[in-house]
Motif scaffolding. Structure first.
Motif, PDB file in Angstrom:
ATOM      1  N   ILE A  65     -35.783 -60.383 -79.630  1.00  0.00           N
ATOM      2  CA  ILE A  65     -35.505 -60.291 -81.191  1.00  0.00           C
ATOM      3  C   ILE A  65     -35.318 -58.805 -81.793  1.00  0.00           C
ATOM      4  N   ASP A  66     -34.941 -57.933 -80.907  1.00  0.00           N
ATOM      5  CA  ASP A  66     -34.163 -56.632 -81.418  1.00  0.00           C
ATOM      6  C   ASP A  66     -32.924 -56.756 -80.697  1.00  0.00           C
ATOM      7  N   HIS A  67     -31.949 -56.710 -81.826  1.00  0.00           N
ATOM      8  CA  HIS A  67     -30.458 -56.639 -81.450  1.00  0.00           C
ATOM      9  C   HIS A  67     -29.720 -55.490 -81.941  1.00  0.00           C
ATOM     10  N   LEU A  68     -28.414 -55.221 -81.031  1.00  0.00           N
ATOM     11  CA  LEU A  68     -27.459 -54.352 -81.390  1.00  0.00           C
ATOM     12  C   LEU A  68     -26.289 -55.275 -81.494  1.00  0.00           C
ATOM     13  N   LEU A  69     -25.686 -55.292 -82.723  1.00  0.00           N
ATOM     14  CA  LEU A  69     -24.384 -56.184 -82.677  1.00  0.00           C
ATOM     15  C   LEU A  69     -23.386 -55.280 -83.261  1.00  0.00           C
ATOM     16  N   LEU A  70     -22.419 -55.579 -82.431  1.00  0.00           N
ATOM     17  CA  LEU A  70     -20.865 -54.500 -82.597  1.00  0.00           C
ATOM     18  C   LEU A  70     -19.900 -55.179 -83.264  1.00  0.00           C
ATOM     19  N   SER A  71     -19.234 -54.420 -84.037  1.00  0.00           N
ATOM     20  CA  SER A  71     -17.874 -54.908 -84.633  1.00  0.00           C
ATOM     21  C   SER A  71     -16.917 -54.619 -83.551  1.00  0.00           C
ATOM     22  N   PRO A  72     -15.764 -55.378 -83.540  1.00  0.00           N
ATOM     23  CA  PRO A  72     -14.721 -55.456 -82.562  1.00  0.00           C
ATOM     24  C   PRO A  72     -14.463 -54.187 -82.198  1.00  0.00           C
ATOM     25  N   GLN A  73     -14.191 -53.070 -83.070  1.00  0.00           N
ATOM     26  CA  GLN A  73     -13.766 -51.772 -82.775  1.00  0.00           C
ATOM     27  C   GLN A  73     -15.039 -51.001 -81.862  1.00  0.00           C
ATOM     28  N   ALA A  74     -16.229 -51.413 -82.166  1.00  0.00           N
ATOM     29  CA  ALA A  74     -17.506 -50.768 -81.638  1.00  0.00           C
ATOM     30  C   ALA A  74     -17.412 -51.492 -80.141  1.00  0.00           C
ATOM     31  N   SER A  75     -17.237 -52.751 -79.959  1.00  0.00           N
ATOM     32  CA  SER A  75     -17.152 -53.553 -78.898  1.00  0.00           C
ATOM     33  C   SER A  75     -16.229 -53.056 -78.057  1.00  0.00           C
ATOM     34  N   ASP A  76     -15.207 -52.696 -78.402  1.00  0.00           N
ATOM     35  CA  ASP A  76     -14.160 -52.058 -77.404  1.00  0.00           C
ATOM     36  C   ASP A  76     -14.519 -50.875 -76.943  1.00  0.00           C
ATOM     37  N   ARG A  77     -15.532 -50.049 -77.304  1.00  0.00           N
ATOM     38  CA  ARG A  77     -16.113 -48.819 -76.969  1.00  0.00           C
ATOM     39  C   ARG A  77     -17.275 -49.051 -76.109  1.00  0.00           C
ATOM     40  N   LEU A  78     -18.005 -50.459 -76.066  1.00  0.00           N
ATOM     41  CA  LEU A  78     -19.171 -50.454 -75.320  1.00  0.00           C
ATOM     42  C   LEU A  78     -18.787 -50.129 -73.668  1.00  0.00           C
ATOM     43  N   LEU A  79     -19.628 -49.497 -73.085  1.00  0.00           N
ATOM     44  CA  LEU A  79     -19.857 -49.029 -71.817  1.00  0.00           C
ATOM     45  C   LEU A  79     -20.937 -49.616 -71.215  1.00  0.00           C
ATOM     46  N   ASP A  80     -22.055 -49.845 -71.801  1.00  0.00           N
ATOM     47  CA  ASP A  80     -23.156 -50.398 -71.271  1.00  0.00           C
ATOM     48  C   ASP A  80     -24.392 -50.697 -72.325  1.00  0.00           C
ATOM     49  N   ALA A  81     -25.381 -51.656 -72.093  1.00  0.00           N
ATOM     50  CA  ALA A  81     -26.410 -51.872 -72.886  1.00  0.00           C
ATOM     51  C   ALA A  81     -27.423 -52.273 -72.117  1.00  0.00           C
ATOM     52  N   GLY A  82     -28.663 -51.841 -72.611  1.00  0.00           N
ATOM     53  CA  GLY A  82     -29.926 -52.215 -71.904  1.00  0.00           C
ATOM     54  C   GLY A  82     -31.064 -52.247 -72.630  1.00  0.00           C
ATOM     55  N   ILE A  83     -32.109 -52.650 -71.994  1.00  0.00           N
ATOM     56  CA  ILE A  83     -33.431 -52.560 -72.584  1.00  0.00           C
ATOM     57  C   ILE A  83     -34.598 -52.022 -71.849  1.00  0.00           C
ATOM     58  N   ASP A  84     -35.109 -51.009 -72.360  1.00  0.00           N
ATOM     59  CA  ASP A  84     -36.145 -50.030 -71.684  1.00  0.00           C
ATOM     60  C   ASP A  84     -37.597 -50.878 -71.502  1.00  0.00           C
ATOM     61  N   ARG A  85     -37.533 -51.883 -70.804  1.00  0.00           N
ATOM     62  CA  ARG A  85     -38.644 -52.586 -70.886  1.00  0.00           C
ATOM     63  C   ARG A  85     -39.770 -51.762 -70.303  1.00  0.00           C
ATOM     64  N   TYR A  86     -39.781 -50.836 -69.341  1.00  0.00           N
ATOM     65  CA  TYR A  86     -40.814 -50.094 -69.101  1.00  0.00           C
ATOM     66  C   TYR A  86     -41.736 -49.432 -70.133  1.00  0.00           C
ATOM     67  N   VAL A  87     -41.307 -49.108 -71.124  1.00  0.00           N
ATOM     68  CA  VAL A  87     -41.904 -48.528 -72.136  1.00  0.00           C
ATOM     69  C   VAL A  87     -43.214 -49.254 -72.622  1.00  0.00           C
ATOM     70  N   ARG A  88     -42.904 -50.563 -72.435  1.00  0.00           N
ATOM     71  CA  ARG A  88     -43.953 -51.516 -72.916  1.00  0.00           C
ATOM     72  C   ARG A  88     -45.421 -51.246 -72.017  1.00  0.00           C
ATOM     73  N   GLY A  89     -45.099 -50.713 -70.955  1.00  0.00           N
ATOM     74  CA  GLY A  89     -46.470 -50.324 -70.063  1.00  0.00           C
ATOM     75  C   GLY A  89     -47.127 -49.038 -70.403  1.00  0.00           C
ATOM     76  N   TRP A  90     -46.520 -48.223 -71.265  1.00  0.00           N
ATOM     77  CA  TRP A  90     -47.223 -46.891 -71.460  1.00  0.00           C
ATOM     78  C   TRP A  90     -48.513 -47.253 -72.167  1.00  0.00           C
ATOM     79  N   GLU A  91     -49.229 -46.291 -72.259  1.00  0.00           N
ATOM     80  CA  GLU A  91     -50.478 -46.483 -73.077  1.00  0.00           C
ATOM     81  C   GLU A  91     -50.225 -46.272 -74.445  1.00  0.00           C
ATOM     82  N   LYS A  92     -50.926 -47.252 -75.316  1.00  0.00           N
ATOM     83  CA  LYS A  92     -50.684 -47.290 -76.877  1.00  0.00           C
ATOM     84  C   LYS A  92     -49.182 -47.583 -77.081  1.00  0.00           C
ATOM     85  N   ALA A  93     -48.521 -48.264 -76.173  1.00  0.00           N
ATOM     86  CA  ALA A  93     -47.125 -48.425 -76.461  1.00  0.00           C
ATOM     87  C   ALA A  93     -47.195 -49.722 -77.590  1.00  0.00           C
TER      88      ALA A  93
END
Length: 125
Positions: A84-112
């Protein structure tokens, strides 16, 4: 109006929208939830139809790329998540996109948080 300026634009945040079946662990369980209703999903698609790109989907179409796991019923250990968390890019930003990701490991932290970071790497040169 922002798109008319033809500048790189990123709309980022918790949109409270599950865009597609691959963005939820059990689509049937969410069928009547506001996050997954057809009208909600239509409004999200309307943003994309303005020319915006879903950064996560631009780099991978794999299902199960979740950004939120409820604290209830052991959702995190069972991987019963939703995206449900999103990053939406205009065409000019999309042209500059190198990578995207989700740091799911953070959910495993204490009191995350029940949400995890979603990120993009853009070529700013």
């Amino acid at each position: 109006e922002r798109m008319k300026g033809e500048q790189p634009l990123v709309l980022a945040g918790d949109f409270n929208v599950i865009p597609a079946n691959g963005d939820v662990y059990n689509p049937a369980a969410w069928a009547n939830d506001a996050l997954f209703l057809p009208k909600t999903r239509e409004r999200f698609r309307a943003l994309l139809n303005l020319g915006l790109t879903d950064a996560i989907r631009a780099v991978s179409d794999q299902p199960g790329q979740y950004t939120f796991w409820d604290y209830q019923a052991g959702a995190w250990p069972k991987n019963n998540g939703i995206r449900i968390d999103h990053l939406l890019l205009s065409p000019q930003a999309s042209d500059r996109l190198l990578d995207a990701g989700i740091d799911r490991y953070v959910r495993g932290w204490e009191k995350a948080s029940d949400h995890v970071p979603v990120w993009i790497d853009l070529d700013l040169n």
